[in-house]
Write an enzyme that holds these catalytic residues in place. Sequence first.
Site, short mmCIF file in Angstrom:
data_model
loop_
_atom_site.label_atom_id
_atom_site.label_comp_id
_atom_site.label_asym_id
_atom_site.label_seq_id
_atom_site.Cartn_x
_atom_site.Cartn_y
_atom_site.Cartn_z
N LYS A 50 -24.78 -11.62 -17.32
CA LYS A 50 -24.65 -12.95 -17.99
C LYS A 50 -23.63 -13.06 -19.17
O LYS A 50 -23.21 -11.98 -19.69
CB LYS A 50 -25.95 -13.58 -18.42
CG LYS A 50 -26.49 -13.02 -19.43
CD LYS A 50 -28.21 -12.77 -19.59
CE LYS A 50 -28.82 -12.08 -20.59
NZ LYS A 50 -30.32 -12.39 -20.79
N ARG A 110 -40.74 -19.36 -23.02
CA ARG A 110 -39.43 -20.02 -22.72
C ARG A 110 -39.30 -20.30 -21.48
O ARG A 110 -38.70 -21.62 -21.32
CB ARG A 110 -38.42 -18.81 -23.25
CG ARG A 110 -36.94 -19.10 -23.35
CD ARG A 110 -36.14 -17.83 -23.75
NE ARG A 110 -36.15 -16.76 -22.66
CZ ARG A 110 -35.27 -15.64 -22.85
NH1 ARG A 110 -34.53 -15.50 -23.94
NH2 ARG A 110 -35.34 -14.73 -21.93
N TYR A 169 -10.92 -15.86 -50.13
CA TYR A 169 -11.54 -17.01 -50.58
C TYR A 169 -12.78 -16.72 -51.60
O TYR A 169 -13.54 -15.91 -51.34
CB TYR A 169 -12.12 -17.66 -49.28
CG TYR A 169 -11.00 -18.17 -48.39
CD1 TYR A 169 -9.96 -19.03 -48.80
CD2 TYR A 169 -10.76 -17.79 -47.05
CE1 TYR A 169 -9.24 -19.59 -47.73
CE2 TYR A 169 -10.05 -17.97 -46.20
CZ TYR A 169 -8.70 -19.19 -46.74
OH TYR A 169 -7.89 -19.63 -45.90
N MET A 220 -10.56 -16.36 -40.96
CA MET A 220 -10.55 -16.79 -39.50
C MET A 220 -9.61 -15.69 -38.86
O MET A 220 -10.01 -15.44 -37.94
CB MET A 220 -9.83 -17.89 -39.35
CG MET A 220 -9.52 -18.43 -37.89
SD MET A 220 -8.65 -20.21 -37.62
CE MET A 220 -9.88 -21.00 -38.58
C1 LIG Z 1 -31.00 -11.21 -20.74
C2 LIG Z 1 -32.19 -10.82 -19.77
C3 LIG Z 1 -32.50 -9.24 -19.54
C4 LIG Z 1 -31.38 -8.12 -19.99
O1 LIG Z 1 -31.94 -7.89 -21.30
P1 LIG Z 1 -31.41 -6.83 -22.09
O2 LIG Z 1 -32.35 -6.78 -23.16
O3 LIG Z 1 -30.04 -6.93 -22.42
O4 LIG Z 1 -31.38 -5.42 -21.06
C5 LIG Z 1 -33.29 -9.12 -18.46
N1 LIG Z 1 -34.12 -10.27 -18.14
C6 LIG Z 1 -34.06 -11.61 -18.49
C7 LIG Z 1 -34.99 -12.71 -18.05
C8 LIG Z 1 -33.04 -11.84 -19.49
O5 LIG Z 1 -33.02 -13.04 -19.94
#
Ligand SMILES: *Cc1c(COP(=O)(O)O)cnc(C)c1O
Length: 385
Positions: A53, A151, A270, A323
């Site tokens: 992802k 969640r 800055y 930046m």
């Molecule tokens: C992002 C995620 C993972 C991967 O987690 P890592 O800590 O990056 O290995 C696995 N399962 C779910 C549901 C996630 O949202």
Amino acid sequence: MGIISPAERLLACADPSEPVETGLLSVDLAALVGNWRRLASTAGAAECGAVVKADGYGLGQAAVMRALAEAGCRTFFVANLLEGEIARALAPHGVIYVLDGVAPGCAPRLAAAGLRPAIGSFAELEEWAAASATLGRKLEAAIHFDTGMNRLGFALKDAAEVAVRARAIAPTLIMSHFVSAQLPESPLNARQIADFLSAREHFPGVAASLANSSGVYLPQRPHFDLVRPGYALYGGNPTPGSENPMRPAARLLARIIAVRDLATGETVGYDAVWAAARPSRVATIGVGYADGLPVSATGESGKLAGEAIVGGALCPFVGRVSMDYVVLDVTDAPMEAARRGQWVELLGETIDVEALAARAGTIGYEVLTRLGRRYVRRYVGSQSA
Ligand SMILES: *Cc1c(COP(=O)(O)O)cnc(C)c1O
């Protein structure tokens, strides 16, 4: 052909054999694949998938997926439909789970791309069942149980009813997610494993998955049938507190574009948050927060800041991260390395993502996924490239 445009003149001046970029993100695909193999062997008999992802945690979904698929990875996890459609194009025969589940109205498109949503509510389950009925075949999906994240995912108390209603679809995976797998001594881990086991009892014969990167390393070995590492694939440490078993997959380099000498008391950047406590030499590199370097790694007088390696010497950020620029205190670096045009290293073997994150008050995951779009990216160590 008399007149040439400024752009053409620039092109004519640039020697193609010379580097023209000021920021370079080098992604080591051999390290990525090595990390995947190491996680797979730690997970024993369980299959090792890959979480790709957020553009492969910032390193590039396409290159990451191609390298892992070539190495034998068959199961991928993405966050949403759009990432899933990209994943499908990259891995035509891969199994692809979409962690968001069925976003409202998206069932037909998920089904068309052959994606498997991680379903976590009755509303999603109904949409997936309706799409299954329309297509005349039970669509595959993961069933996500909430064991503490609050969640996403079904409540445990609904497990029996979920199992009944899920007969309208084809569940291929039961999953849940750890709250604090990176803390092996946390009592939450054992409780979540026990709760997950009780939910799984309602789905005999369906594969199960609980472990993210850190979960793979928990003493309970909660690997079940499939593990889902993300962070560790890219070199993040799944076992904070002990040595990192992973190799860094990202190396970030920047070029020095200016050097100057300061008298004691002169300030940098800055709001003048840093002042030279001694006669100092400082070097400006051509990357900044627009490239994902945290402003919170700013070098203020009397505070730990981000660092870069200049000719083997660790040189702190001085002044506010801006930046497009960071200024380094190179007073103690070798003269020949602290020159205009020289490369410095911001992330790599010596400074890992956790080290920069610690100096910026954030986590390595955020450092990785914010790596900017402005870097030139080089992919090294791939078998096919
Ligand atoms: C992002 C995620 C993972 C991967 O987690 P890592 O800590 O990056 O290995 C696995 N399962 C779910 C549901 C996630 O949202």
